[in-house]
Design an enzyme around this catalytic site. Structure first.
Site, PDB file in Angstrom:
ATOM      1  N   CYS A 280       0.808  -1.164  -0.065  1.00  0.00           N
ATOM      2  CA  CYS A 280       0.305  -0.221  -0.672  1.00  0.00           C
ATOM      3  C   CYS A 280       0.729   1.669  -0.141  1.00  0.00           C
ATOM      4  CB  CYS A 280      -0.772  -0.046   0.963  1.00  0.00           C
ATOM      5  SG  CYS A 280      -2.525   1.097   0.908  1.00  0.00           S
TER       6      CYS A 280
ATOM      7  N   HIS B 219      -3.481  -5.179   1.515  1.00  0.00           N
ATOM      8  CA  HIS B 219      -2.615  -5.598   2.796  1.00  0.00           C
ATOM      9  C   HIS B 219      -2.822  -7.003   3.524  1.00  0.00           C
ATOM     10  CE1 HIS B 219      -3.200  -1.619   4.330  1.00  0.00           C
ATOM     11  NE2 HIS B 219      -3.519  -1.129   3.413  1.00  0.00           N
TER      12      HIS B 219
ATOM     13  N   GLU C  24      -0.614  -8.550   5.351  1.00  0.00           N
ATOM     14  CA  GLU C  24      -0.165  -9.111   6.005  1.00  0.00           C
ATOM     15  C   GLU C  24      -1.641  -9.050   7.305  1.00  0.00           C
ATOM     16  OE1 GLU C  24      -0.151  -5.950   5.300  1.00  0.00           O
ATOM     17  OE2 GLU C  24      -0.943  -4.751   6.303  1.00  0.00           O
TER      18      GLU C  24
END
Ligand code: GLN
Length: 204
Positions: free
Chosen positions: A88, A182, A184
Site C-alpha cells: 500500500c 494489505h 498482513e
C-alpha cells in the site's frame, strides 16, 4: 535470518506477526524486528515497508539520524539483492514514478520498482474493500484494499503478479515486491502465503 519492518508509521505490528508466522510455517530460523531508526535495516536480510500514510513515511525514512537514513539503508540492501516488500503506502514509496498527488506533496520515493503509481486510485466510494485475486505463484488471495494506490504503468523488467480490473495491484522486479493491498491483514484468518512468498525470495 533477520527481517526488518520499517516501523515509523502505519500497520507495523500486523506485518511483524504475519512475517513471524510465515517464518515458522516455512521452518526458517530468525527474527522479525520493527525499527524506527537507522541501524537495523542495514543488518537485515529482508525489509518490509508497511502501509500507512506515504507522505509521513517518506519524511520519516528520509530523515537523517546521526548522519544516516533508513531510506539509504533500504537502497543499499536492495542493491545487494536482498528482498524488499512494500504494501500500500509502502508500494508508493518503492515506485519510480508518482502521480500529481505525489508531486504536489513533494513526496520522495525510493524508485526501486519501475512503475508509475496513482495514490488513492479506487476513489472515495471504494475506500476499503476485499476481493479475491489470482496472485501469480501463490494462488487466490483475499486482497484487502484500504485507500489503496494502483500501478498504472509498468516498466520493462517488471513482472505483473496480480491485477484488479484495469489496474496492476502486485508487481515484482527481481528482489523488489510491491502490493497495493494489505496481505498482513490475512494473518487474522491464518493466511500468510504472501509473506511466505516474500521470505522465499531471500534465497534467490
Ligand atoms: N492512501 C495512503 C497514501 O496514499 C495509502 C493507504 C494505505 O497504506 N493503507 O499514502
Amino acid at each position: 535470518m533477520r527481517v526488518a519492518v520499517v516501523g515509523v508509521q502505519g500497520d507495523v505490528e500486523e506485518h511483524v506477526v504475519a512475517a513471524k508466522l510465515a517464518m515458522e510455517k516455512l521452518g526458517m530460523e530468525g527474527e522479525v524486528v520493527a525499527t524506527r531508526k537507522p541501524g537495523v535495516v542495514e543488518k537485515s536480510d529482508a525489509v518490509i515497508i508497511p502501509g500507512g500514510e506515504s507522505t509521513t513515511i517518506s519524511k520519516l525514512i528520509f530523515r537523517e539520524v546521526n548522519g544516516k537514513t533508513i531510506a539509504e539503508e533500504i537502497l543499499t540492501l536492495a542493491e545487494e539483492g536482498k528482498p524488499i516488500m512494500g504494501t500500500c503506502a509502502g508500494l508508493i514509496l518503492l515506485s519510480k514514478h508518482g502521480d500529481e498527488q505525489v508531486e504536489k506533496t513533494k513526496t520522495k520515493l525510493l524508485g526501486l520498482l519501475d512503475v508509475k503509481i496513482r495514490r488513492n486510485a479506487f476513489g472515495r466510494q471504494r475506500e476499503s474493500f476485499q476481493v479475491p485475486l489470482e496472485f501469480k505463484g501463490v494462488g487466490v488471495v483475499e486482497a484487502i484494499f484500504i485507500r489503496a494506490p494502483a500501478i498504472v504503468e509498468v516498466g520493462g523488467g517488471v513482472e505483473i503478479l496480480a491485477k484488479f480490473e484495469d489496474y496492476v495491484v502486485a508487481a515484482r522486479q527481481d528482489n523488489v515486491l510491491g502490493l497495493a493491498f494489505h496481505p498482513e491483514l490475512n494473518v487474522e484468518f491464518g493466511d500468510t502465503r504472501v509473506h511466505e512468498y516474500f521470505l522465499n525470495m531471500v534465497e534467490c
